[in-house]
Design a protein around this motif. Structure first.
Motif, PDB file in Angstrom:
ATOM      1  N   THR A  11       0.814  -1.219   0.000  1.00  0.00           N
ATOM      2  CA  THR A  11       0.000   0.000   0.000  1.00  0.00           C
ATOM      3  C   THR A  11       0.847   1.270   0.000  1.00  0.00           C
ATOM      4  O   THR A  11       0.347   2.353   0.321  1.00  0.00           O
ATOM      5  CB  THR A  11      -0.933   0.006   1.225  1.00  0.00           C
ATOM      6  N   THR A  12       2.116   1.149  -0.316  1.00  0.00           N
ATOM      7  CA  THR A  12       2.993   2.314  -0.365  1.00  0.00           C
ATOM      8  C   THR A  12       4.048   2.109  -1.440  1.00  0.00           C
ATOM      9  O   THR A  12       4.168   1.021  -2.011  1.00  0.00           O
ATOM     10  CB  THR A  12       3.659   2.548   1.014  1.00  0.00           C
ATOM     11  N   ILE A  13       4.809   3.152  -1.727  1.00  0.00           N
ATOM     12  CA  ILE A  13       5.896   3.068  -2.696  1.00  0.00           C
ATOM     13  C   ILE A  13       7.199   2.878  -1.934  1.00  0.00           C
ATOM     14  O   ILE A  13       7.520   3.653  -1.030  1.00  0.00           O
ATOM     15  CB  ILE A  13       5.956   4.334  -3.566  1.00  0.00           C
ATOM     16  N   ASN A  14       7.958   1.859  -2.305  1.00  0.00           N
ATOM     17  CA  ASN A  14       9.172   1.486  -1.597  1.00  0.00           C
ATOM     18  C   ASN A  14      10.374   2.261  -2.165  1.00  0.00           C
ATOM     19  O   ASN A  14      10.692   2.125  -3.347  1.00  0.00           O
ATOM     20  CB  ASN A  14       9.402  -0.026  -1.740  1.00  0.00           C
ATOM     21  N   PRO A  15      11.058   3.067  -1.345  1.00  0.00           N
ATOM     22  CA  PRO A  15      12.197   3.837  -1.866  1.00  0.00           C
ATOM     23  C   PRO A  15      13.341   2.962  -2.369  1.00  0.00           C
ATOM     24  O   PRO A  15      14.041   3.336  -3.326  1.00  0.00           O
ATOM     25  CB  PRO A  15      12.639   4.683  -0.656  1.00  0.00           C
ATOM     26  N   ILE A  16      13.542   1.796  -1.747  1.00  0.00           N
ATOM     27  CA  ILE A  16      14.610   0.892  -2.191  1.00  0.00           C
ATOM     28  C   ILE A  16      14.316   0.385  -3.603  1.00  0.00           C
ATOM     29  O   ILE A  16      15.201   0.339  -4.468  1.00  0.00           O
ATOM     30  CB  ILE A  16      14.759  -0.302  -1.224  1.00  0.00           C
ATOM     31  N   THR A  17      13.065   0.041  -3.842  1.00  0.00           N
ATOM     32  CA  THR A  17      12.654  -0.453  -5.158  1.00  0.00           C
ATOM     33  C   THR A  17      12.832   0.618  -6.225  1.00  0.00           C
ATOM     34  O   THR A  17      13.341   0.346  -7.331  1.00  0.00           O
ATOM     35  CB  THR A  17      11.187  -0.915  -5.124  1.00  0.00           C
ATOM     36  N   THR A  18      12.437   1.844  -5.898  1.00  0.00           N
ATOM     37  CA  THR A  18      12.559   2.913  -6.895  1.00  0.00           C
ATOM     38  C   THR A  18      14.022   3.228  -7.193  1.00  0.00           C
ATOM     39  O   THR A  18      14.380   3.548  -8.326  1.00  0.00           O
ATOM     40  CB  THR A  18      11.846   4.192  -6.417  1.00  0.00           C
ATOM     41  N   ALA A  19      14.882   3.134  -6.171  1.00  0.00           N
ATOM     42  CA  ALA A  19      16.314   3.389  -6.385  1.00  0.00           C
ATOM     43  C   ALA A  19      16.920   2.346  -7.311  1.00  0.00           C
ATOM     44  O   ALA A  19      17.730   2.672  -8.201  1.00  0.00           O
ATOM     45  CB  ALA A  19      17.043   3.401  -5.045  1.00  0.00           C
ATOM     46  N   LEU A  20      16.545   1.073  -7.127  1.00  0.00           N
ATOM     47  CA  LEU A  20      17.063   0.028  -7.996  1.00  0.00           C
ATOM     48  C   LEU A  20      16.585   0.231  -9.427  1.00  0.00           C
ATOM     49  O   LEU A  20      17.359   0.086 -10.386  1.00  0.00           O
ATOM     50  CB  LEU A  20      16.645  -1.360  -7.488  1.00  0.00           C
ATOM     51  N   ALA A  21      15.315   0.602  -9.599  1.00  0.00           N
ATOM     52  CA  ALA A  21      14.787   0.855 -10.943  1.00  0.00           C
ATOM     53  C   ALA A  21      15.544   2.007 -11.606  1.00  0.00           C
ATOM     54  O   ALA A  21      15.872   1.952 -12.801  1.00  0.00           O
ATOM     55  CB  ALA A  21      13.300   1.162 -10.869  1.00  0.00           C
ATOM     56  N   LYS A  22      15.833   3.043 -10.838  1.00  0.00           N
ATOM     57  CA  LYS A  22      16.602   4.171 -11.373  1.00  0.00           C
ATOM     58  C   LYS A  22      17.982   3.718 -11.825  1.00  0.00           C
ATOM     59  O   LYS A  22      18.439   4.070 -12.927  1.00  0.00           O
ATOM     60  CB  LYS A  22      16.736   5.251 -10.286  1.00  0.00           C
ATOM     61  N   ASN A  23      18.652   2.908 -11.002  1.00  0.00           N
ATOM     62  CA  ASN A  23      19.997   2.447 -11.359  1.00  0.00           C
ATOM     63  C   ASN A  23      19.979   1.543 -12.589  1.00  0.00           C
ATOM     64  O   ASN A  23      20.906   1.576 -13.410  1.00  0.00           O
ATOM     65  CB  ASN A  23      20.638   1.733 -10.177  1.00  0.00           C
ATOM     66  N   LEU A  24      18.938   0.731 -12.724  1.00  0.00           N
ATOM     67  CA  LEU A  24      18.834  -0.115 -13.918  1.00  0.00           C
ATOM     68  C   LEU A  24      18.665   0.734 -15.172  1.00  0.00           C
ATOM     69  O   LEU A  24      19.200   0.404 -16.235  1.00  0.00           O
ATOM     70  CB  LEU A  24      17.677  -1.105 -13.782  1.00  0.00           C
TER      71      LEU A  24
END
Length: 473
Positions: free
Chosen positions: A101-114
């Motif tokens: 139910t929220t946006i995970n900052p760790i997940t978004t950081a990995l997506a950015k790095n990819l």
């Protein structure tokens, strides 16, 4: 209704599992997982119980030290139990791991790095748990983005064993029992741009995508002709077909670039990855797509959740992914993989000149295939059944891997679609000294088996050992 009573055996604790003897482990595997796989491992003398691992090394329960040149089929680019991955996981051990139910900052950081390390305009990532899942997601995205159903794939390819991935895998052995598979798949020879274009023309307006491994892993580490990937992309553009690059094995520095398609400056529409992304610690897969493809597929509120994964993008897995990229980038492991791979291939090709049993050597970076000639050992006919004889003749790579393991403490394995090929995919941290030891050990085996006598002796020993253990179990 009353509760169903539990079976009489006691539940096994973690402590008890760690302390199990090799005999107990084998018994449990035979009785509760896959008894025939145990038989195959023992037939090839590859069964060991390992109790410790660090970097390129593992240790068995007898205290013997082994060098891992298999690297979990390309999942251990950083080696076993890399401390920086483990330390990164400690930093997030108190964070929510699964919270949809929220946006995970760790997940978004990995997506950015990819989006930074992948080629060209690749931008939007989807996270899952394995390479097969990444392929499934990529196939679905291709279909919804194009409104078409057909997928072209290559003979000898391996994209996974879930239903969609299996449907575009190019070996009938894995497919024939599970039909009907997903329809509208078209198989073409790997590396043949003319047959590919013919399939695109014949498919007319129903081809959504062409899925391809930049190097075929399970087919025996097969590299395409120079310029082939670039031509593939040109053909996909010409016929309005998406290109899916399956970089599950080749990705994250394995072949000398972050991703193998970068060698020819090819930018696929969708790129799949997994294996090494988890740093050898966590299971994680992903695909990344360009903005146009992604938005055509899932770019509206009513479509944005058509493909999801409960564990996809969880905190622990994405933290491992972040740390993995950081270590590879900081230490330049992708660049060093090319240097070490060139040295390794040169050494192996020197052996090829002197030993006819060594049929071929190929690969890029630290993704290397060593193919052996088929053998016929009449002496074995006296000791094994016809089915076992066929296995032994087909699995020459397995027998070489057995000798490397039992005599020289080197871990390798054969490729699924060509068991006469052993794969060499060590951690990218492998040293030149360890590479030299591998080459020296292989040369000793080739000398010993120049007339196949040494292999016959070793194989018969493993056959009798396997039969004895089966009776004991």
């Amino acid at each position: 209704m009353g509760e169903v009573p539990m079976k009489k055996e006691e539940i096994v604790s973690i402590e008890e599992a760690i302390a199990m003897s090799a005999t107990e482990v084998e018994k449990n595997y035979r009785q509760n997982i896959n008894p025939n796989f145990v038989t195959l491992l023992k037939l090839l003398g590859l069964n060991k119980k390992f109790i410790r691992a660090e970097g390129t090394k593992v240790w068995d329960d007898e205290g013997k030290e082994y060098i891992d040149f298999l690297g979990a089929y390309g999942a251990l680019n950083l080696g076993h139990n890399h401390l920086e991955i483990i330390e990164a996981l400690k930093k997030i051990s108190n964070l929510p791991n699964l919270l949809q139910t929220t946006i995970n900052p760790i997940t978004t950081a990995l997506a950015k790095n990819l989006s930074i390390i992948t080629p060209g305009d690749l931008k939007y990532s989807f996270f899952c748990n394995s390479g097969a899942e990444a392929v499934e997601g990529a196939l679905k995205l291709a279909k919804i983005a194009t409104g078409k159903s057909g997928i072209i794939y290559c003979k000898g390819s391996f994209h996974g064993k879930s239903m969609g991935a299996l449907s575009v895998t190019g070996r009938d052995k894995y497919k024939k029992y599970f039909g009907p598979l997903v329809p509208f798949g078209i198989e073409v020879p790997y590396g043949d741009q003319y047959q590919l274009e013919k399939a695109m023309i014949d498919g007319k307006d129903n081809i959504a995508a062409f899925i391809i491994e930049p190097i075929q892993g399970e087919a025996g580490i097969i590299t395409p002709p120079a310029g082939y990937l670039k031509k593939v992309k040109e053909l996909c553009n010409k016929y309005n077909i998406l290109m899916i690059a399956d970089e599950v094995q080749t990705g994250l520095g394995r072949t000398g670039n972050w991703f193998a398609c970068q060698e020819e400056e090819v930018v696929p529409d969708i790129l799949c990855m997994a294996k090494a992304l988890g740093g050898g610690i966590m299971p994680i897969g992903a695909y990344i797509a360009n903005e146009t493809t992604w938005k055509r597929g899932y770019g509206t509120i009513d479509k944005c959740l058509l493909h999801t994964s409960t564990f996809g993008g969880n905190t622990w897995a994405c933290t491992a992914g972040l740390a993995t990229i950081e270590v590879i980038n900081k230490e330049g492991l992708h660049c060093r993989a090319k240097e070490k791979g060139d040295y390794f291939l040169n050494q192996l090709n020197q052996l090829k000149k002197d030993y006819p049993l060594l049929k071929d050597v190929r690969g890029k970076g630290l993704m290397i295939g060593i193919e052996f000639a088929e053998i016929n050992l009449p002496i074995i006919n006296k000791f094994v059944s016809l089915d076992q004889k066929i296995i032994l003749e087909e699995y020459v790579g397995g027998m070489i891997a057995s000798q490397l393991s039992n005599e020289y403490q080197i871990i390798t394995a054969y490729t699924l679609n060509n068991p006469n090929v052993i794969r060499v995919e060590p951690p990218l941290t492998i040293t030149i000294k360890e590479i030299d030891y591998f080459v020296e050990s292989l040369e000793k085996i080739l000398k010993q088996n120049k007339k196949f006598g040494g292999m016959a002796k070793e194989t018969i020993k493993n056959v009798f050992s396997s039969f004895r253990r089966q009776r004991e179990a």
